[in-house]
Design a protein around this motif. Structure first.
Motif, PDB file in Angstrom:
ATOM      1  N   THR A  99       6.371   5.400  -6.627  1.00 11.70           N
ATOM      2  CA  THR A  99       7.371   5.594  -5.575  1.00 11.70           C
ATOM      3  C   THR A  99       6.761   6.318  -4.378  1.00 11.70           C
ATOM      4  OG1 THR A  99       9.111   5.699  -7.236  1.00 11.70           O
ATOM      5  CG2 THR A  99       9.620   6.587  -5.071  1.00 11.70           C
ATOM      6  N   ALA A 100       5.996   7.366  -4.646  1.00 15.80           N
ATOM      7  CA  ALA A 100       5.388   8.132  -3.559  1.00 15.80           C
ATOM      8  C   ALA A 100       4.391   7.289  -2.769  1.00 15.80           C
ATOM      9  CB  ALA A 100       4.709   9.377  -4.128  1.00 15.80           C
ATOM     10  N   VAL A 101       3.569   6.517  -3.463  1.00 15.72           N
ATOM     11  CA  VAL A 101       2.569   5.680  -2.777  1.00 15.72           C
ATOM     12  C   VAL A 101       3.259   4.640  -1.894  1.00 15.72           C
ATOM     13  CG1 VAL A 101       0.768   3.963  -3.150  1.00 15.72           C
ATOM     14  CG2 VAL A 101       0.806   6.037  -4.532  1.00 15.72           C
ATOM     15  N   ALA A 102       4.290   3.977  -2.446  1.00 18.01           N
ATOM     16  CA  ALA A 102       4.978   2.927  -1.686  1.00 18.01           C
ATOM     17  C   ALA A 102       5.708   3.502  -0.478  1.00 18.01           C
ATOM     18  CB  ALA A 102       5.941   2.193  -2.609  1.00 18.01           C
ATOM     19  N   LEU A 103       6.415   4.630  -0.667  1.00 17.77           N
ATOM     20  CA  LEU A 103       7.168   5.214   0.450  1.00 17.77           C
ATOM     21  C   LEU A 103       6.239   5.730   1.545  1.00 17.77           C
ATOM     22  CD1 LEU A 103      10.074   7.162  -1.300  1.00 17.77           C
ATOM     23  CD2 LEU A 103      10.228   5.063   0.019  1.00 17.77           C
ATOM     24  N   ALA A 104       5.175   6.417   1.165  1.00 18.73           N
ATOM     25  CA  ALA A 104       4.272   6.974   2.167  1.00 18.73           C
ATOM     26  C   ALA A 104       3.618   5.871   3.001  1.00 18.73           C
ATOM     27  CB  ALA A 104       3.207   7.830   1.482  1.00 18.73           C
ATOM     28  N   ALA A 105       3.192   4.793   2.342  1.00 14.75           N
ATOM     29  CA  ALA A 105       2.556   3.698   3.079  1.00 14.75           C
ATOM     30  C   ALA A 105       3.547   3.029   4.028  1.00 14.75           C
ATOM     31  CB  ALA A 105       1.990   2.679   2.091  1.00 14.75           C
ATOM     32  N   ALA A 106       4.779   2.812   3.560  1.00 12.10           N
ATOM     33  CA  ALA A 106       5.773   2.151   4.406  1.00 12.10           C
ATOM     34  C   ALA A 106       6.164   3.028   5.592  1.00 12.10           C
ATOM     35  CB  ALA A 106       7.004   1.813   3.573  1.00 12.10           C
ATOM     36  N   VAL A 107       6.311   4.330   5.366  1.00 14.71           N
ATOM     37  CA  VAL A 107       6.690   5.236   6.458  1.00 14.71           C
ATOM     38  C   VAL A 107       5.594   5.304   7.516  1.00 14.71           C
ATOM     39  CG1 VAL A 107       7.085   7.672   7.007  1.00 14.71           C
ATOM     40  CG2 VAL A 107       8.295   6.612   5.111  1.00 14.71           C
ATOM     41  N   ARG A 108       4.349   5.411   7.069  1.00 17.34           N
ATOM     42  CA  ARG A 108       3.238   5.454   8.028  1.00 17.34           C
ATOM     43  C   ARG A 108       3.198   4.172   8.862  1.00 17.34           C
ATOM     44  NH1 ARG A 108      -0.162   7.294   3.824  1.00 17.34           N
ATOM     45  NH2 ARG A 108      -0.541   9.531   3.887  1.00 17.34           N
ATOM     46  N   GLU A 109       3.347   3.044   8.200  1.00 22.31           N
ATOM     47  CA  GLU A 109       3.235   1.772   8.898  1.00 22.31           C
ATOM     48  C   GLU A 109       4.399   1.550   9.858  1.00 22.31           C
ATOM     49  OE1 GLU A 109       2.841  -2.971   7.743  1.00 22.31           O
ATOM     50  OE2 GLU A 109       2.533  -1.425   6.229  1.00 22.31           O
ATOM     51  N   ARG A 110       5.578   2.011   9.473  1.00 21.19           N
ATOM     52  CA  ARG A 110       6.773   1.741  10.295  1.00 21.19           C
ATOM     53  C   ARG A 110       6.992   2.799  11.369  1.00 21.19           C
ATOM     54  NH1 ARG A 110      10.436  -2.555  11.019  1.00 21.19           N
ATOM     55  NH2 ARG A 110      12.353  -1.704  11.893  1.00 21.19           N
ATOM     56  N   PHE A 111       6.850   4.075  11.000  1.00 20.02           N
ATOM     57  CA  PHE A 111       7.222   5.159  11.903  1.00 20.02           C
ATOM     58  C   PHE A 111       6.045   6.016  12.353  1.00 20.02           C
ATOM     59  CE2 PHE A 111      10.818   4.732   8.822  1.00 20.02           C
ATOM     60  CZ  PHE A 111      11.712   4.099   9.677  1.00 20.02           C
ATOM     61  N   GLY A 112       4.946   5.996  11.643  1.00 19.01           N
ATOM     62  CA  GLY A 112       3.873   6.953  11.904  1.00 19.01           C
ATOM     63  C   GLY A 112       4.043   8.170  11.012  1.00 19.01           C
ATOM     64  N   ALA A 113       3.293   9.209  11.298  1.00 20.08           N
ATOM     65  CA  ALA A 113       3.333  10.417  10.466  1.00 20.08           C
ATOM     66  C   ALA A 113       4.555  11.250  10.813  1.00 20.08           C
ATOM     67  CB  ALA A 113       2.066  11.240  10.674  1.00 20.08           C
ATOM     68  N   PRO A 114       5.414  11.590   9.845  1.00 16.15           N
ATOM     69  CA  PRO A 114       6.600  12.417  10.134  1.00 16.15           C
ATOM     70  C   PRO A 114       6.248  13.899  10.176  1.00 16.15           C
ATOM     71  CG  PRO A 114       6.592  11.785   7.842  1.00 16.15           C
ATOM     72  CD  PRO A 114       5.376  11.142   8.446  1.00 16.15           C
ATOM     73  N   ASP A 115       7.106  14.676  10.841  1.00 17.79           N
ATOM     74  CA  ASP A 115       6.942  16.138  10.825  1.00 17.79           C
ATOM     75  C   ASP A 115       7.494  16.733   9.540  1.00 17.79           C
ATOM     76  OD1 ASP A 115       5.877  16.365  13.516  1.00 17.79           O
ATOM     77  OD2 ASP A 115       7.873  15.758  14.178  1.00 17.79           O
ATOM     78  N   LEU A 116       8.544  16.121   9.032  1.00 23.28           N
ATOM     79  CA  LEU A 116       9.195  16.673   7.837  1.00 23.28           C
ATOM     80  C   LEU A 116       9.757  15.521   7.013  1.00 23.28           C
ATOM     81  CD1 LEU A 116      10.278  19.152   6.233  1.00 23.28           C
ATOM     82  CD2 LEU A 116      12.330  19.019   7.651  1.00 23.28           C
ATOM     83  N   VAL A 117       9.540  15.594   5.708  1.00 20.20           N
ATOM     84  CA  VAL A 117      10.138  14.649   4.768  1.00 20.20           C
ATOM     85  C   VAL A 117      11.058  15.441   3.849  1.00 20.20           C
ATOM     86  CG1 VAL A 117       9.726  12.977   2.929  1.00 20.20           C
ATOM     87  CG2 VAL A 117       8.131  13.131   4.841  1.00 20.20           C
ATOM     88  N   LEU A 118      12.304  15.009   3.741  1.00 22.91           N
ATOM     89  CA  LEU A 118      13.284  15.676   2.897  1.00 22.91           C
ATOM     90  C   LEU A 118      13.703  14.741   1.773  1.00 22.91           C
ATOM     91  CD1 LEU A 118      15.616  17.411   5.519  1.00 22.91           C
ATOM     92  CD2 LEU A 118      14.051  18.531   3.940  1.00 22.91           C
ATOM     93  N   THR A 119      13.882  15.288   0.580  1.00 26.22           N
ATOM     94  CA  THR A 119      14.366  14.532  -0.577  1.00 26.22           C
ATOM     95  C   THR A 119      15.287  15.425  -1.393  1.00 26.22           C
ATOM     96  OG1 THR A 119      12.700  15.208  -2.187  1.00 26.22           O
ATOM     97  CG2 THR A 119      12.088  13.435  -0.680  1.00 26.22           C
ATOM     98  N   GLY A 120      16.020  14.814  -2.335  1.00 28.01           N
ATOM     99  CA  GLY A 120      16.708  15.597  -3.344  1.00 28.01           C
ATOM    100  C   GLY A 120      15.699  16.161  -4.327  1.00 28.01           C
ATOM    101  N   ASP A 121      16.079  17.221  -5.021  1.00 25.92           N
ATOM    102  CA  ASP A 121      15.101  17.877  -5.905  1.00 25.92           C
ATOM    103  C   ASP A 121      14.837  17.079  -7.168  1.00 25.92           C
ATOM    104  OD1 ASP A 121      17.659  18.342  -6.839  1.00 25.92           O
ATOM    105  OD2 ASP A 121      17.112  20.227  -7.805  1.00 25.92           O
ATOM    106  N   HIS A 122      15.778  16.206  -7.561  1.00 30.13           N
ATOM    107  CA  HIS A 122      15.531  15.352  -8.721  1.00 30.13           C
ATOM    108  C   HIS A 122      16.541  14.230  -8.678  1.00 30.13           C
ATOM    109  CE1 HIS A 122      19.002  17.492 -10.312  1.00 30.13           C
ATOM    110  NE2 HIS A 122      19.112  16.523 -11.211  1.00 30.13           N
ATOM    111  N   SER A 123      16.246  13.188  -9.435  1.00 32.90           N
ATOM    112  CA  SER A 123      17.180  12.072  -9.548  1.00 32.90           C
ATOM    113  C   SER A 123      17.774  12.072 -10.945  1.00 32.90           C
ATOM    114  CB  SER A 123      16.468  10.747  -9.267  1.00 32.90           C
ATOM    115  OG  SER A 123      15.411  10.558 -10.180  1.00 32.90           O
ATOM    116  N   PRO A 124      19.028  11.674 -11.091  1.00 31.73           N
ATOM    117  CA  PRO A 124      19.667  11.746 -12.411  1.00 31.73           C
ATOM    118  C   PRO A 124      19.328  10.586 -13.334  1.00 31.73           C
ATOM    119  CG  PRO A 124      21.246  11.020 -10.777  1.00 31.73           C
ATOM    120  CD  PRO A 124      19.979  11.320 -10.034  1.00 31.73           C
ATOM    121  N   ASP A 125      18.480   9.653 -12.922  1.00 28.97           N
ATOM    122  CA  ASP A 125      18.166   8.494 -13.757  1.00 28.97           C
ATOM    123  C   ASP A 125      16.801   8.657 -14.420  1.00 28.97           C
ATOM    124  OD1 ASP A 125      16.838   8.349 -11.381  1.00 28.97           O
ATOM    125  OD2 ASP A 125      16.872   6.174 -11.255  1.00 28.97           O
TER     126      ASP A 125
END
Length: 286
Positions: A99-125
């Motif tokens: 998940t981390a590899v796919a999201l980071a590559a897509a974000v870089r390609e689409r938006f460039g490097a972000p200043d801040l990435v926010l997520t929930g602390d865990h997923s219930p699944d």
């Protein structure tokens, strides 16, 4: 400030087949968890206070389009859905690495490097909660995980002030340098309710989709079966007669007295019954 909020599309009311263990989810009951909704709200506040932008991304199938349209209605500037590469093995736990590899590559390609990435602390699944840390490693930035509060305006030095929950009720104050990846808990953050015109406008919005790059190989799955308790170890029976040894192991043919219930209101009689039982079993002499 450019803020990216990573949302996990999850069905908190998923059904599990009791025989096969296969999990069945529904697009109608799936969405963002409370922690992810809190991350989105904080991202919108931070982008609004700094005059920046906020984008929402999700690694999910097409059913997550409604989730991202909801983020658009709440005020995000852009959304992006990353189509997963292949079908995951439902028996293998999600380590978060793919998940981390796919999201980071897509974000870089689409938006460039972000200043801040926010997520929930865990997923219930069955999530491990490791995805935020792995995202920080992919972006090569600082990380602050398990936050219970995050100032929506950076301090004079450009850092974010945050509060993290520790064990035994303790708290830790953090000064988070940017760029960073932060995961937040749902406590103390009330997500905003999108206005009806924004909801109606987002219904017809097109959600951009990119294909995820090939995820790293998952850990090898050697076996998947239900829990089986270990067999009880018994001492070897004495003697050479096979039938006698088998009876001793199984308890077949042994005398077993039926249980006897004594009902009396007399304490002396109850004590006599108890002493007689202990003598008969050999626990008392005489």
């Amino acid at each position: 400030m450019f803020v990216v909020v990573a949302l996990r599309w999850v069905d908190e009311r998923a059904e599990v087949d009791p025989l096969s263990g296969r999990v069945r989810t529904s697009d109608r009951s799936a969405g963002a968890s409370a922690a992810d909704a809190a991350a989105l709200e904080l991202g919108l506040r931070l982008a609004g206070s700094t005059g920046g932008r906020c984008a929402a991304v999700s690694l999910a199938p097409a059913g997550a389009d409604e989730l991202l349209r909801g983020a658009l209605a709440s005020g995000t500037d852009e959304v992006l859905r990353v189509e997963p590469a292949g079908e995951p093995d439902p028996r293998a736990a999600d380590s978060g690495a793919g998940t981390a590899v796919a999201l980071a590559a897509a974000v870089r390609e689409r938006f460039g490097a972000p200043d801040l990435v926010l997520t929930g602390d865990h997923s219930p699944d069955r999530g491990t909660g490791a995805t935020p840390a792995l995202l920080a490693a992919e972006f090569g930035c600082a990380q602050a995980l398990g936050l219970v509060s995050l100032d929506t305006e950076p301090a004079a030095d450009g850092r974010l002030r945050a509060l993290r929950r520790l064990d035994r009720g303790r708290r830790e104050r953090l000064a988070v340098p940017l760029p960073a990846v932060c995961s937040v808990e749902a406590a103390g953050v009330r997500p905003r309710t999108a206005a009806l015109p924004a909801v109606l406008a987002a219904r017809s919005a097109e959600v951009p989709v990119v294909a995820a790059r090939a995820a790293p190989d998952p850990p090898p799955l050697t076996a998947a079966h239900g829990y089986r308790p270990r067999a009880k170890e018994l001492p070897a029976p004495a003697g050479a007669d096979p039938l006698r040894r088998l009876r001793e192991l199984t308890g077949a043919g042994q005398r077993s007295d039926p249980p006897r219930v004594v009902v009396t209101d007399d304490p002396a009689e109850a004590a006599d019954e108890l002493l007689a039982f202990l003598r008969a079993e050999g626990y008392l002499d005489g």
